[in-house]
Design a protein around this motif. Structure first.
Motif, PDB file in Angstrom:
ATOM      1  N   GLU A   1      37.944  -4.274   2.703  1.00 20.85           N
ATOM      2  CA  GLU A   1      37.813  -2.923   2.157  1.00 20.85           C
ATOM      3  C   GLU A   1      36.746  -2.930   1.082  1.00 20.85           C
ATOM      4  O   GLU A   1      36.081  -3.939   0.871  1.00 20.85           O
ATOM      5  CB  GLU A   1      39.147  -2.477   1.538  1.00 20.85           C
ATOM      6  CG  GLU A   1      39.843  -1.323   2.204  1.00 20.85           C
ATOM      7  CD  GLU A   1      39.172   0.031   2.096  1.00 20.85           C
ATOM      8  OE1 GLU A   1      38.073   0.186   1.539  1.00 20.85           O
ATOM      9  OE2 GLU A   1      39.765   0.979   2.620  1.00 20.85           O
ATOM     10  N   GLU A   2      36.634  -1.812   0.413  1.00 23.78           N
ATOM     11  CA  GLU A   2      35.739  -1.671  -0.724  1.00 23.78           C
ATOM     12  C   GLU A   2      36.529  -1.017  -1.848  1.00 23.78           C
ATOM     13  O   GLU A   2      37.233  -0.041  -1.624  1.00 23.78           O
ATOM     14  CB  GLU A   2      34.541  -0.802  -0.337  1.00 23.78           C
ATOM     15  CG  GLU A   2      33.534  -0.629  -1.438  1.00 23.78           C
ATOM     16  CD  GLU A   2      32.348   0.210  -0.989  1.00 23.78           C
ATOM     17  OE1 GLU A   2      31.218  -0.253  -1.168  1.00 23.78           O
ATOM     18  OE2 GLU A   2      32.558   1.322  -0.454  1.00 23.78           O
ATOM     19  N   ILE A   3      36.433  -1.574  -3.046  1.00 23.41           N
ATOM     20  CA  ILE A   3      37.064  -0.975  -4.221  1.00 23.41           C
ATOM     21  C   ILE A   3      36.049  -0.037  -4.860  1.00 23.41           C
ATOM     22  O   ILE A   3      34.861  -0.361  -4.957  1.00 23.41           O
ATOM     23  CB  ILE A   3      37.464  -2.061  -5.251  1.00 23.41           C
ATOM     24  CG1 ILE A   3      38.546  -2.972  -4.689  1.00 23.41           C
ATOM     25  CG2 ILE A   3      37.907  -1.434  -6.572  1.00 23.41           C
ATOM     26  CD1 ILE A   3      39.890  -2.323  -4.512  1.00 23.41           C
ATOM     27  N   HIS A   4      36.539   1.108  -5.339  1.00 21.15           N
ATOM     28  CA  HIS A   4      35.680   2.071  -6.033  1.00 21.15           C
ATOM     29  C   HIS A   4      36.379   2.494  -7.315  1.00 21.15           C
ATOM     30  O   HIS A   4      37.546   2.882  -7.286  1.00 21.15           O
ATOM     31  CB  HIS A   4      35.442   3.296  -5.150  1.00 21.15           C
ATOM     32  CG  HIS A   4      34.609   4.358  -5.794  1.00 21.15           C
ATOM     33  ND1 HIS A   4      34.745   5.675  -5.489  1.00 21.15           N
ATOM     34  CD2 HIS A   4      33.623   4.299  -6.723  1.00 21.15           C
ATOM     35  CE1 HIS A   4      33.880   6.394  -6.187  1.00 21.15           C
ATOM     36  NE2 HIS A   4      33.185   5.568  -6.952  1.00 21.15           N
ATOM     37  N   VAL A   5      35.677   2.400  -8.443  1.00 18.32           N
ATOM     38  CA  VAL A   5      36.167   2.893  -9.726  1.00 18.32           C
ATOM     39  C   VAL A   5      35.445   4.206  -9.986  1.00 18.32           C
ATOM     40  O   VAL A   5      34.244   4.219 -10.279  1.00 18.32           O
ATOM     41  CB  VAL A   5      35.907   1.891 -10.871  1.00 18.32           C
ATOM     42  CG1 VAL A   5      36.456   2.438 -12.187  1.00 18.32           C
ATOM     43  CG2 VAL A   5      36.506   0.530 -10.547  1.00 18.32           C
ATOM     44  N   HIS A   6      36.163   5.316  -9.824  1.00 15.98           N
ATOM     45  CA  HIS A   6      35.577   6.641 -10.031  1.00 15.98           C
ATOM     46  C   HIS A   6      35.130   6.809 -11.473  1.00 15.98           C
ATOM     47  O   HIS A   6      35.656   6.174 -12.362  1.00 15.98           O
ATOM     48  CB  HIS A   6      36.597   7.735  -9.679  1.00 15.98           C
ATOM     49  CG  HIS A   6      36.817   7.892  -8.220  1.00 15.98           C
ATOM     50  ND1 HIS A   6      36.284   8.922  -7.497  1.00 15.98           N
ATOM     51  CD2 HIS A   6      37.508   7.134  -7.331  1.00 15.98           C
ATOM     52  CE1 HIS A   6      36.641   8.802  -6.226  1.00 15.98           C
ATOM     53  NE2 HIS A   6      37.387   7.718  -6.105  1.00 15.98           N
ATOM     54  N   GLY A   7      34.180   7.678 -11.706  1.00 20.06           N
ATOM     55  CA  GLY A   7      33.678   7.954 -13.046  1.00 20.06           C
ATOM     56  C   GLY A   7      32.655   6.937 -13.507  1.00 20.06           C
ATOM     57  O   GLY A   7      31.622   7.292 -14.039  1.00 20.06           O
ATOM     58  N   TYR A   8      32.942   5.677 -13.287  1.00 14.85           N
ATOM     59  CA  TYR A   8      31.993   4.613 -13.604  1.00 14.85           C
ATOM     60  C   TYR A   8      31.121   4.306 -12.389  1.00 14.85           C
ATOM     61  O   TYR A   8      30.113   3.635 -12.507  1.00 14.85           O
ATOM     62  CB  TYR A   8      32.724   3.339 -14.052  1.00 14.85           C
ATOM     63  CG  TYR A   8      33.304   3.470 -15.441  1.00 14.85           C
ATOM     64  CD1 TYR A   8      32.589   3.060 -16.547  1.00 14.85           C
ATOM     65  CD2 TYR A   8      34.562   4.025 -15.646  1.00 14.85           C
ATOM     66  CE1 TYR A   8      33.095   3.181 -17.823  1.00 14.85           C
ATOM     67  CE2 TYR A   8      35.085   4.157 -16.916  1.00 14.85           C
ATOM     68  CZ  TYR A   8      34.351   3.742 -17.998  1.00 14.85           C
ATOM     69  OH  TYR A   8      34.864   3.877 -19.261  1.00 14.85           O
ATOM     70  N   ASP A   9      31.559   4.785 -11.235  1.00 17.06           N
ATOM     71  CA  ASP A   9      30.842   4.608  -9.973  1.00 17.06           C
ATOM     72  C   ASP A   9      30.538   3.131  -9.702  1.00 17.06           C
ATOM     73  O   ASP A   9      29.426   2.764  -9.355  1.00 17.06           O
ATOM     74  CB  ASP A   9      29.568   5.444  -9.958  1.00 17.06           C
ATOM     75  CG  ASP A   9      29.396   6.158  -8.629  1.00 17.06           C
ATOM     76  OD1 ASP A   9      30.379   6.243  -7.877  1.00 17.06           O
ATOM     77  OD2 ASP A   9      28.279   6.617  -8.345  1.00 17.06           O
ATOM     78  N   LEU A  10      31.581   2.309  -9.850  1.00 16.25           N
ATOM     79  CA  LEU A  10      31.468   0.873  -9.605  1.00 16.25           C
ATOM     80  C   LEU A  10      32.154   0.535  -8.296  1.00 16.25           C
ATOM     81  O   LEU A  10      33.201   1.109  -7.973  1.00 16.25           O
ATOM     82  CB  LEU A  10      32.115   0.093 -10.752  1.00 16.25           C
ATOM     83  CG  LEU A  10      31.516   0.333 -12.125  1.00 16.25           C
ATOM     84  CD1 LEU A  10      32.371  -0.318 -13.197  1.00 16.25           C
ATOM     85  CD2 LEU A  10      30.089  -0.170 -12.186  1.00 16.25           C
ATOM     86  N   TYR A  11      31.591  -0.410  -7.559  1.00 22.67           N
ATOM     87  CA  TYR A  11      32.115  -0.807  -6.260  1.00 22.67           C
ATOM     88  C   TYR A  11      32.121  -2.328  -6.143  1.00 22.67           C
ATOM     89  O   TYR A  11      31.286  -2.999  -6.745  1.00 22.67           O
ATOM     90  CB  TYR A  11      31.228  -0.285  -5.121  1.00 22.67           C
ATOM     91  CG  TYR A  11      31.127   1.204  -5.024  1.00 22.67           C
ATOM     92  CD1 TYR A  11      31.953   1.908  -4.152  1.00 22.67           C
ATOM     93  CD2 TYR A  11      30.201   1.911  -5.783  1.00 22.67           C
ATOM     94  CE1 TYR A  11      31.847   3.278  -4.035  1.00 22.67           C
ATOM     95  CE2 TYR A  11      30.105   3.291  -5.673  1.00 22.67           C
ATOM     96  CZ  TYR A  11      30.925   3.971  -4.802  1.00 22.67           C
ATOM     97  OH  TYR A  11      30.828   5.328  -4.700  1.00 22.67           O
ATOM     98  N   THR A  12      33.028  -2.847  -5.322  1.00 31.23           N
ATOM     99  CA  THR A  12      32.964  -4.242  -4.893  1.00 31.23           C
ATOM    100  C   THR A  12      33.652  -4.351  -3.538  1.00 31.23           C
ATOM    101  O   THR A  12      34.572  -3.593  -3.239  1.00 31.23           O
ATOM    102  CB  THR A  12      33.583  -5.224  -5.908  1.00 31.23           C
ATOM    103  OG1 THR A  12      33.209  -6.548  -5.552  1.00 31.23           O
ATOM    104  CG2 THR A  12      35.095  -5.126  -5.957  1.00 31.23           C
ATOM    105  N   ASP A  13      33.167  -5.270  -2.727  1.00 28.33           N
ATOM    106  CA  ASP A  13      33.750  -5.497  -1.412  1.00 28.33           C
ATOM    107  C   ASP A  13      34.940  -6.437  -1.511  1.00 28.33           C
ATOM    108  O   ASP A  13      34.934  -7.371  -2.310  1.00 28.33           O
ATOM    109  CB  ASP A  13      32.720  -6.103  -0.456  1.00 28.33           C
ATOM    110  CG  ASP A  13      31.628  -5.122  -0.089  1.00 28.33           C
ATOM    111  OD1 ASP A  13      31.929  -3.916   0.022  1.00 28.33           O
ATOM    112  OD2 ASP A  13      30.473  -5.547   0.072  1.00 28.33           O
ATOM    113  N   LEU A  14      35.940  -6.171  -0.698  1.00 28.55           N
ATOM    114  CA  LEU A  14      37.105  -7.042  -0.596  1.00 28.55           C
ATOM    115  C   LEU A  14      37.056  -7.789   0.728  1.00 28.55           C
ATOM    116  O   LEU A  14      36.829  -7.188   1.772  1.00 28.55           O
ATOM    117  CB  LEU A  14      38.404  -6.236  -0.648  1.00 28.55           C
ATOM    118  CG  LEU A  14      38.752  -5.566  -1.968  1.00 28.55           C
ATOM    119  CD1 LEU A  14      40.030  -4.747  -1.813  1.00 28.55           C
ATOM    120  CD2 LEU A  14      38.908  -6.595  -3.069  1.00 28.55           C
TER     121      LEU A  14
END
Length: 137
Positions: free
Chosen positions: A89-102
């Motif tokens: 999957e992909e993690i998304h932190v809203h507001g900071y618009d940060l992502y990382t793949d799982l």
């Protein structure tokens, strides 16, 4: 007069360049701590550390463990969000618009400075599955 003006402009440019260099990726994320070996039903509080707060989350069998529905951090502190999942999957932190793949079974991290106040959803991005709310105050 022209030399004095040029000297003043040069000083302003040099001084403004010093304050613009707040690179959020300059601080290395801590790598010495291992992810939790076993999930528990009671979610522990985020772990304060010398480098900020570390939040460990596991997503397995469709369940989120390791955190409550809301995680509180202090404005201006360094935050490390750690994830372990049994799905790609992909993690998304809203507001900071940060992502990382799982990658299943492989821990992943997002490290940043909590410099935007408010509540932000942390989700499995492709599934649209909320994991928790990150509250920065």
């Amino acid at each position: 007069m022209t030399a004095r003006l040029l000297t003043s402009l040069l000083a302003v440019v040099l001084l403004s360049g010093c304050s613009a260099g707040t690179d959020e990726t300059a601080d290395p994320a801590p790598t010495s701590a291992a992810p939790s070996a076993a999930a528990t039903s009671a979610a522990p509080a985020p772990s304060p550390s010398p480098s900020g707060t570390v939040v460990d989350v596991t997503y397995a069998g469709g369940e989120v463990t390791g955190v409550d529905a809301r995680v509180n951090v202090t404005l201006g502190e360094r935050v490390v969000l750690r994830f372990t999942s049994d799905v790609a999957e992909e993690i998304h932190v809203h507001g900071y618009d940060l992502y990382t793949d799982l990658v299943p079974g492989t821990p992943a991290e997002i490290a940043f400075t909590a410099d935007i106040p408010g509540s932000f959803e942390v989700e499995l991005h492709q599934a649209g599955r909320p994991l928790y709310q990150l509250r920065v105050a």
